[in-house]
Design a protein around this motif. Structure first.
Motif, PDB file in Angstrom:
ATOM      1  N   GLY A 279       1.025  -1.225  -0.301  1.00  0.00           N
ATOM      2  CA  GLY A 279       0.091  -0.199  -0.270  1.00  0.00           C
ATOM      3  C   GLY A 279       0.516   0.931   0.082  1.00  0.00           C
ATOM      4  O   GLY A 279       0.126   2.346   0.513  1.00  0.00           O
ATOM      5  N   VAL A 280       1.963   1.194  -1.142  1.00  0.00           N
ATOM      6  CA  VAL A 280       2.857   2.596  -0.546  1.00  0.00           C
ATOM      7  C   VAL A 280       3.464   2.651  -2.666  1.00  0.00           C
ATOM      8  O   VAL A 280       3.079   1.889  -3.011  1.00  0.00           O
TER       9      VAL A 280
ATOM     10  N   VAL B 145      13.502   1.805   0.124  1.00  0.00           N
ATOM     11  CA  VAL B 145      13.942   0.878   1.601  1.00  0.00           C
ATOM     12  C   VAL B 145      14.834   0.020   1.138  1.00  0.00           C
ATOM     13  O   VAL B 145      15.428  -0.167   2.198  1.00  0.00           O
ATOM     14  N   LEU B 146      14.523  -0.558  -0.015  1.00  0.00           N
ATOM     15  CA  LEU B 146      15.528  -1.303  -0.859  1.00  0.00           C
ATOM     16  C   LEU B 146      16.857  -0.911  -0.533  1.00  0.00           C
ATOM     17  O   LEU B 146      17.732  -1.623  -0.691  1.00  0.00           O
ATOM     18  N   ASN B 147      16.996   0.633  -0.943  1.00  0.00           N
ATOM     19  CA  ASN B 147      18.177   1.179  -1.651  1.00  0.00           C
ATOM     20  C   ASN B 147      18.466   1.835   0.142  1.00  0.00           C
ATOM     21  O   ASN B 147      19.980   1.906   0.511  1.00  0.00           O
TER      22      ASN B 147
ATOM     23  N   VAL C 167      12.455   7.459   5.326  1.00  0.00           N
ATOM     24  CA  VAL C 167      10.922   6.683   5.410  1.00  0.00           C
ATOM     25  C   VAL C 167      10.690   5.807   6.673  1.00  0.00           C
ATOM     26  O   VAL C 167      11.235   5.796   7.652  1.00  0.00           O
ATOM     27  N   ALA C 168       9.194   6.127   7.489  1.00  0.00           N
ATOM     28  CA  ALA C 168       8.816   6.253   8.199  1.00  0.00           C
ATOM     29  C   ALA C 168       9.275   4.788   8.477  1.00  0.00           C
ATOM     30  O   ALA C 168       9.070   3.573   7.861  1.00  0.00           O
TER      31      ALA C 168
ATOM     32  N   ALA D  88       7.210   2.746  10.690  1.00  0.00           N
ATOM     33  CA  ALA D  88       5.858   1.609  10.219  1.00  0.00           C
ATOM     34  C   ALA D  88       6.214   1.496   8.761  1.00  0.00           C
ATOM     35  O   ALA D  88       6.008   0.374   8.409  1.00  0.00           O
ATOM     36  N   THR D  89       6.143   2.186   7.723  1.00  0.00           N
ATOM     37  CA  THR D  89       5.926   1.921   6.389  1.00  0.00           C
ATOM     38  C   THR D  89       7.947   1.185   5.935  1.00  0.00           C
ATOM     39  O   THR D  89       7.418   0.020   5.128  1.00  0.00           O
ATOM     40  N   ARG D  90       8.673   1.844   7.088  1.00  0.00           N
ATOM     41  CA  ARG D  90      10.003   0.494   6.474  1.00  0.00           C
ATOM     42  C   ARG D  90       9.645  -1.070   6.563  1.00  0.00           C
ATOM     43  O   ARG D  90       9.723  -2.000   6.097  1.00  0.00           O
ATOM     44  N   GLU D  91       9.390  -1.327   7.423  1.00  0.00           N
ATOM     45  CA  GLU D  91       8.825  -2.291   8.628  1.00  0.00           C
ATOM     46  C   GLU D  91       8.059  -3.004   7.624  1.00  0.00           C
ATOM     47  O   GLU D  91       7.852  -4.062   7.702  1.00  0.00           O
ATOM     48  N   ARG D  92       6.752  -2.583   7.607  1.00  0.00           N
ATOM     49  CA  ARG D  92       5.436  -3.411   6.093  1.00  0.00           C
ATOM     50  C   ARG D  92       6.228  -3.244   5.003  1.00  0.00           C
ATOM     51  O   ARG D  92       5.931  -4.199   5.291  1.00  0.00           O
TER      52      ARG D  92
END
Length: 339
Positions: free
Chosen positions: A17-18, A26-28, A33-34, A36-40
């Motif tokens: 959902g991003v 996130v991959l880099n 990135v927040a 919570a978003t990173r963990e999701r």
């Protein structure tokens, strides 16, 4: 996650959902990135079995290189395509042209179609497109090179540009050498780094000549004829108008020519004009246009070369950034101001 054999970044983005750029960050390992978003995203990546392209999974070559342009109705675009096609032919590849006039490069439908047929990489001629377009192309998991990019691009993208600051400096220093002191500028969109750099070169030339920068003489357009004409209207309507105008592109210089003609001003007797790019049109204008030559065809060729060679990032994640030299070409549109 879906029926396709290979999970893409676009798939991960949809499941989490991003946006695709967020997954790319996130991959880099980007920090912006927040939590919570990173963990999701990381959880979806782990569950999906996503694998980045690497030595263990060589990518199939297609012989195709995609070039993304926002429009084709300019000599600038034609010069870019000429250079891209020349380098593609040299490396036994073919150019596939993508424009936002017919489709929206970066959209999910476009990405799926491109992923279906395959490509060896993408050259993004950013122009005035959404800056996220290039980041979205990460979903293809192929080399992406930005040509004349917007400022603030992700350092993991390879870029090819020109010495815009030096070009702006040389154009204005030429006008100063002729005796002009009140010089206007009509650059391109302010969010483009190339546009801002040309204005910065303009400012630097005035400072070197110990001439105060008058903000009323600075205008921004769209790099097209209409933007040049609108900028010229603003400048020439001033109580104390400029005796010379530095247009941030040759197409904008055409707009300046049009507005000068409408007012009965003769170039260069009443108004000196310089451009930027050195497209073929410059030698057909009357008078011929003094301009800053940026090697558009070579820039495009270098971008295709980088795609073919698959640019590698440094240890800190920074991709190659090429900046090619500009040169001033003096023709008949500039002369000393009237006494």
């Amino acid at each position: 996650m879906n029926s396709r054999s290979r999970v893409t970044i676009a798939d991960i983005a949809e499941q989490a959902g991003v946006s695709v750029p967020t997954v790319s960050k996130v991959l880099n390992g980007r920090a912006d990135v927040a939590v919570a978003t990173r963990e999701r995203v990381q959880q979806v990546v782990a569950e999906s079995g996503y694998r980045r392209r690497g030595a263990s999974a060589p990518r199939r070559r297609t012989g195709l290189v995609d070039v993304v342009l926002d429009r084709l109705d300019s000599f600038w675009a034609m010069e870019v395509l000429r250079g891209a096609e020349t380098e593609a032919r040299r490396t036994d590849r073919q150019i596939v042209l993508n424009t936002s006039e017919n489709d929206e490069p970066g959209s999910r439908a476009w990405l799926d179609r491109l992923a279906g047929r395959g490509t060896d990489g993408v050259v993004v001629v950013v122009g005035d497109q959404d800056p996220d377009t290039a980041a979205t192309l990460v979903a293809l998991d192929v080399p992406v090179v930005l040509l004349d990019p917007v400022g603030g691009t992700d350092p993991s993208f390879a870029t090819v540009g020109a010495t815009n600051w030096a070009g702006g400096l040389s154009a204005v220093e030429h006008l100063l050498s002729l005796g002009h002191h009140r010089i206007g500028v009509v650059s391109g969109p302010p969010r483009l780094s190339s546009s801002q750099q040309r204005v910065d070169g303009y400012r630097a030339a005035l400072r070197r000549a110990e001439i105060a920068v008058d903000e009323d003489l600075i205008r921004y357009g769209d790099f097209l004829v209409g933007g040049g004409r609108r900028g010229a209207v603003d400048l020439l309507d001033l109580t104390d108008p400029p005796t010379a105008i530095f247009a941030g592109s040759d197409m904008q210089a055409v707009g300046v020519y049009q507005e000068a003609a409408r007012r009965g001003l003769r170039i260069p007797d009443d108004l000196s004009v310089t451009g930027f790019d050195d497209i073929a049109l410059c030698e057909y204008l009357r008078p011929t246009l003094t301009t800053v030559r940026q090697p558009l065809a070579r820039m495009a060729a270098e971008a295709v070369r980088l795609v073919v060679e698959e640019p590698r990032t440094d240890a800190d994640g920074t991709a190659p950034r090429l900046e090619l030299a500009t040169d001033l070409v003096v023709r008949a549109s500039t002369a000393p101001p009237r006494a």
